[in-house]
Motif scaffolding. Structure first.
Motif, mmCIF file in Angstrom:
data_model
loop_
_atom_site.group_PDB
_atom_site.id
_atom_site.type_symbol
_atom_site.label_atom_id
_atom_site.label_comp_id
_atom_site.label_asym_id
_atom_site.label_seq_id
_atom_site.Cartn_x
_atom_site.Cartn_y
_atom_site.Cartn_z
ATOM 1 N N THR A 1 16.402 -23.825 -16.995
ATOM 2 C CA THR A 1 15.950 -23.333 -15.578
ATOM 3 C C THR A 1 15.718 -21.808 -15.382
ATOM 4 O OG1 THR A 1 18.193 -23.569 -14.505
ATOM 5 C CG2 THR A 1 16.902 -25.324 -14.428
ATOM 6 N N ARG A 2 15.158 -21.381 -14.607
ATOM 7 C CA ARG A 2 14.748 -20.057 -14.333
ATOM 8 C C ARG A 2 16.132 -19.147 -14.567
ATOM 9 N NH1 ARG A 2 13.116 -16.504 -9.131
ATOM 10 N NH2 ARG A 2 12.465 -14.575 -10.349
ATOM 11 N N TYR A 3 15.866 -18.358 -15.623
ATOM 12 C CA TYR A 3 16.837 -17.344 -15.719
ATOM 13 C C TYR A 3 16.600 -16.164 -14.894
ATOM 14 C CZ TYR A 3 19.249 -13.271 -17.910
ATOM 15 O OH TYR A 3 20.038 -12.132 -17.954
ATOM 16 N N PRO A 4 17.607 -15.531 -14.204
ATOM 17 C CA PRO A 4 19.019 -15.609 -14.331
ATOM 18 C C PRO A 4 19.703 -16.654 -13.258
ATOM 19 C CG PRO A 4 18.558 -13.642 -12.991
ATOM 20 C CD PRO A 4 17.291 -14.356 -13.410
ATOM 21 N N PHE A 5 19.135 -17.464 -12.817
ATOM 22 C CA PHE A 5 19.522 -18.156 -11.772
ATOM 23 C C PHE A 5 19.823 -19.557 -12.139
ATOM 24 C CE2 PHE A 5 16.408 -15.120 -9.986
ATOM 25 C CZ PHE A 5 17.086 -14.367 -9.196
ATOM 26 N N GLN A 6 20.069 -19.954 -13.301
ATOM 27 C CA GLN A 6 20.446 -21.285 -13.951
ATOM 28 C C GLN A 6 21.757 -21.458 -13.770
ATOM 29 O OE1 GLN A 6 19.930 -18.769 -15.890
ATOM 30 N NE2 GLN A 6 21.426 -18.596 -17.472
ATOM 31 N N ALA A 7 22.279 -22.706 -13.311
ATOM 32 C CA ALA A 7 23.672 -23.173 -13.349
ATOM 33 C C ALA A 7 24.304 -22.815 -14.768
ATOM 34 C CB ALA A 7 23.646 -24.682 -13.131
ATOM 35 N N ALA A 8 25.691 -22.708 -14.779
ATOM 36 C CA ALA A 8 26.553 -22.356 -15.926
ATOM 37 C C ALA A 8 26.217 -23.041 -16.945
ATOM 38 C CB ALA A 8 27.875 -21.890 -15.668
ATOM 39 N N THR A 9 26.184 -24.344 -16.846
ATOM 40 C CA THR A 9 26.026 -25.373 -17.813
ATOM 41 C C THR A 9 24.622 -25.512 -18.555
ATOM 42 O OG1 THR A 9 25.714 -27.146 -16.045
ATOM 43 C CG2 THR A 9 27.972 -26.643 -16.831
#
Length: 149
Positions: free
Chosen positions: A82-90
């Motif tokens: 998903t969109r960096y830097p907003f992706q979930a940690a996993t």
């Protein structure tokens, strides 16, 4: 995640095949300034900037590839990006932007075909990706990058 063949004939190349907001059509950039500012021996994120020499190829492009937070980047396929830097940690992160165009939300995947390091310096990077802007499969950008300093 596609073939890197369009990038492998050059020491530095970026190839796009798109249908959407970021870019529509195909383009190969081999002339210009390609930079990477990595500072980690085992990078979690790699960012590349491409400033083409030819004005018809855009003014600038940025490509971000991020591993899930518990790992570092390595040659493999990264699904569920998903969109960096907003992706979930996993999740892995991906963001390809340029000329003032970017996705508000995105999904996709990428594959690192080759990542060679000398300390903190990236000496070769080859990756392919597909990114869907606004999470719409009709708004896709596919491509590859090969980077050597």
């Amino acid at each position: 995640v596609g073939s890197p063949a369009n990038c492998l004939a050059y020491p530095r190349a970026m190839y796009f095949d798109g249908m959407g907001y970021i870019f529509t059509g195909t383009m190969t950039v081999t002339q210009g300034t390609f930079t990477n500012t990595n500072t980690q021996a085992a990078p979690k994120v790699l960012t590349f900037s491409v400033d083409p020499t030819l004005a018809t190829q855009g003014s600038w492009w940025y490509l971000d590839f991020a591993a899930p937070s518990a790992s570092t980047l390595a040659p493999q396929v990264y699904n569920g990006a998903t969109r960096y830097p907003f992706q979930a940690a996993t999740n892995p992160g991906l963001d390809v932007t340029g000329d003032g165009r970017g996705c508000n939300q995105s999904m996709g995947r990428f594959e690192i075909h080759k990542l060679t390091m000398n300390g903190t310096t990236v000496t070769e990077f080859v990756a392919t990706w597909e990114q869907f802007c606004e999470n719409q499969t009709s708004n896709v950008l596919r491509g590859c990058i090969r980077y050597t300093p």
